[in-house]
Scaffold this active site. Structure first.
Site, mmCIF file in Angstrom:
data_model
loop_
_atom_site.group_PDB
_atom_site.id
_atom_site.type_symbol
_atom_site.label_atom_id
_atom_site.label_comp_id
_atom_site.label_asym_id
_atom_site.label_seq_id
_atom_site.Cartn_x
_atom_site.Cartn_y
_atom_site.Cartn_z
ATOM 1 N N SER A 32 2.482 -54.020 8.395
ATOM 2 C CA SER A 32 2.857 -55.054 9.343
ATOM 3 C C SER A 32 1.833 -55.606 10.359
ATOM 4 O O SER A 32 1.638 -56.620 11.129
ATOM 5 C CB SER A 32 4.011 -54.500 10.180
ATOM 6 O OG SER A 32 3.753 -53.038 10.828
ATOM 7 N N GLY A 69 6.174 -52.532 6.886
ATOM 8 C CA GLY A 69 6.810 -51.184 6.473
ATOM 9 C C GLY A 69 6.082 -50.420 5.206
ATOM 10 O O GLY A 69 6.443 -49.452 4.857
#
Length: 207
Positions: A32, A69
């Site tokens: 991310s 993630g």
């Protein structure tokens, strides 16, 4: 006009017919922090870095292959299709989620090393963007995790930027409310910090 033609002729046919500089194609493979969590695409790290490099005269395109993630193992599972043929270099930024989940550093190390060697087999150079363990994880975990990136950089002679969140970590004004991800201003700080290392990496790609 005559003076221009004369000057051009003096440079010789090679200079007169020189091909334009080729665009270097990079892939930013990460989580991310690369993907640009909760930010517009134009404010994500690869886009801001590309703009900064172009402003400094580099012809470069950077593909955003960040997946929110993702772990180092997740990156390994998708590296073959996330990094297409024709890629000139990869900025590898993975491991933060491993650390947040308390993953055994040996697992993270093996996954990152396999990504590096798999890309090496394809003649695709790698630049490593490192991460530090949170200081509340205990001295043994910190020692083992923090050693991953410098060890791999030394073993494979990689350009290393030791801490991807340098200048942003712990700075609330440069982070989103979650206290983990950079804001748009935070991304600018990250790009400013990593820029010299990326330029070193680009220099290697042209050798």
């Amino acid at each position: 006009m005559a003076l221009f033609v004369t000057a051009l002729a003096a440079l010789g046919p090679r200079a007169a017919n020189a091909a334009p500089e080729r665009t270097v194609k990079l892939v930013a493979l990460g989580d991310s922090l690369t993907a640009g969590y909760n930010l517009p695409q134009a404010a994500a790290f690869p886009s801001v870095l590309q703009a900064a490099l172009k402003a400094r005269g580099h012809k470069v395109e950077i593909v955003n292959a960040g997946v929110s993630g993702d772990t180092a193992t997740g990156g390994l599972e998708r590296v073959d299709w996330s990094v297409p043929d024709g890629t000139d270099g990869v900025i590898l930024e993975l491991g933060a989620n491993d650390m947040l989940r308390g993953t055994d550093p040996d697992v993270t190390r093996r996954a990152l090393e396999t990504i590096i060697t798999r890309l090496k087999e394809r003649n695709i150079p790698v630049m490593l963007a490192g991460m530090y363990a949170a200081r509340n994880l205990g001295p043994d975990y910190i020692r083992r995790f923090d050693a991953i990136y410098p060890d791999l950089a030394k073993k494979y002679d990689l350009v290393l930027y030791p801490f991807f969140l340098e200048g942003v970590q712990g700075q609330a004004k440069l982070q989103l409310p979650d206290g983990l991800h950079p804001s748009a201003e935070g991304v600018k700080v990250m790009v400013e910090g990593i820029l010299p290392a990326v330029e070193t990496f680009l220099g290697r790609l042209k050798e």
